[in-house]
Design an enzyme around this catalytic site. Sequence first.
Site, PDB file in Angstrom:
ATOM      1  N   GLY A 302       0.807  -1.213   0.000  1.00  0.00           N
ATOM      2  CA  GLY A 302       0.000   0.000   0.000  1.00  0.00           C
ATOM      3  C   GLY A 302       0.841   1.264   0.000  1.00  0.00           C
ATOM      4  O   GLY A 302       1.931   1.339  -0.583  1.00  0.00           O
ATOM      5  N   SER A 303       0.352   2.275   0.693  1.00  0.00           N
ATOM      6  CA  SER A 303       0.913   3.622   0.580  1.00  0.00           C
ATOM      7  C   SER A 303       2.332   3.770   1.114  1.00  0.00           C
ATOM      8  O   SER A 303       2.981   4.793   0.840  1.00  0.00           O
ATOM      9  CB  SER A 303      -0.003   4.630   1.306  1.00  0.00           C
ATOM     10  N   VAL A 304       2.833   2.806   1.873  1.00  0.00           N
ATOM     11  CA  VAL A 304       4.225   2.909   2.329  1.00  0.00           C
ATOM     12  C   VAL A 304       5.191   2.843   1.155  1.00  0.00           C
ATOM     13  O   VAL A 304       6.385   3.154   1.306  1.00  0.00           O
ATOM     14  CB  VAL A 304       4.554   1.817   3.367  1.00  0.00           C
ATOM     15  N   MET A 305       4.714   2.453  -0.042  1.00  0.00           N
ATOM     16  CA  MET A 305       5.566   2.415  -1.225  1.00  0.00           C
ATOM     17  C   MET A 305       5.675   3.770  -1.908  1.00  0.00           C
ATOM     18  O   MET A 305       6.525   3.963  -2.783  1.00  0.00           O
ATOM     19  CB  MET A 305       5.023   1.388  -2.231  1.00  0.00           C
TER      20      MET A 305
END
Length: 568
Positions: A302-305
């Site tokens: 998810g958004s941690v990328m």
Amino acid sequence: MKREGRGGKSRQYPIAPPLAGGRFFFILLAVGLASAILIGRITLLQVIDRPFLQSQGDARTLRHEAIPAHRGMITDRNGEPLAISTPVVTLWANPQELPTDAIQRVMLAQALGMSLDDFESRVARYSSREFMYLRRQMTPDAAQRILDLRTPGVYPQREYKRYYPAGEVAAQILGVTNVDDVGQEGLELAYQPYLAGHPGQRRVIKDRRGRLVRELGVIREAQPGGELTLAIDQRIQYMAYRELRAAVAEHQADGGVLVMMDARTGEVLAMANLPSYNPNNRAGLDPRGLRNQALVDVFEPGSVMKPLAMAAVLESGIVGRDAVVDTSPGWMRLDQFTIRDFRNYGELDLAGILEKSSNIGMSRLALQLSDTAIWEKYNQLGLGQSPGTGFPGESTGNLPARIRWSRSERAALSYGYGLSVTAVQLASAYTALANNGERLPPSLLRLSEPPQGIPAIEPSVANDLLEILETSVGAYTGGRRARVEGYRVGGKTGTVRKTGQQGYATDAYRSVFAGIAPISDPRIVTVVMIDHPKAGEFYGGAVAAPVFSSVTGNALRLLDVPPDYEVE
């Protein structure tokens, strides 16, 4: 010869003649023949038949016994024991030598903690054999109480049993050994030849009942196994497990993972998993607790990328550090898929895109790049590749390589969908942001010197992203609960829908946070993932970020990292 007889008359007696020559030689011949037979028999027994007779005698009395090798100890980076072997006694019996006396059999069964029926049934199963286990791996005192009964046919066997002082706290990374002290899971399995050592051998004489008569000497000394020093810091590991367990319980989650890496060396300082199990007592073991999820299980990040995808954007030169992206109206349509933000954020700069976690902003940036730009960046960061820790069953994750990339697939990669990673891979990728653009491979073992980093991000871009990550955990952001008093920290939240048989679920999430501390001089990288929180809150900033804050703050103080500012 003359002698006087009665009346003064003398008598004459005959003198016995000497042995005739034939008789003398006959006796001499008989004695010589007997001596020759005796000498021949002695020669036959002592010279000609000696090897055979010696082997037959040895087969009945001489034994070669194995001397068990002491399994090597596993310690944390500071020398604290994580796995040690303790001496135990295994009792075995020759069923054919066990007494027939009912009283003795009852006493033996009671001493073993068995009913007489169970004992008799077990003996009957092995009645045609000469060996059966009575009880494995007893404490020496408990075994001696049974041996003091002096029951015929019962014998001791010296062994070692593995003990894990940390219990469930580090169970998955260490693994376990079986009843024969052979590694079955985790590092116990991965380093089995090194830890096991080599058993020795000694020559002994035993009587026909198997009792030791005399020890003749050691043929080969036992070589103990080597000692394994892990990168884990037991103090940090305890804190990580404690905080992770508290978060999983508070949010009624299915489980969780926490990985902390040294930002300068890549050493894994902590690796906690839930559910877990107690390796010292495996009764009622939950099989889910055996897996080291941090290395084996994969998930969509998810958004941690987004910070890693933004590295590809900044390196491309298409936009600058101060670029502004219009995210209105808060949604967009790509290849029959609808991408949405939480709300319409309007115009956002790059820091704002990460701070608001805008899928629209990242998608519009990604669509300006070449088809493979983000894929290549992820590949440089080690995603889709083996972490190289040597842990049994470690996953490579999944970074799909397309012949043709659709617009929706390129956009999805930029905000962390369409690929899968392990927590260790994600932490290793973030070391590139903390280490001037050089990614550090993870190491489960303590290193004598820092490894050579792998160039993955331009140093200037990595430093820019560090500053942006710090703003992402500002006082009024979704990641504010990750802040650590006294230290400058940075990171990114992620809230990922779980997949099911019908596609992405609408009520099942993974809460993720990946962070670096301190931003001024990075020392640690930490990834937290909470699986399917069900108590209400499920956003990464509300569920995973507080775990990062608590564990990271305590770890920085334990590592004597000076604070960036004083706390009033």
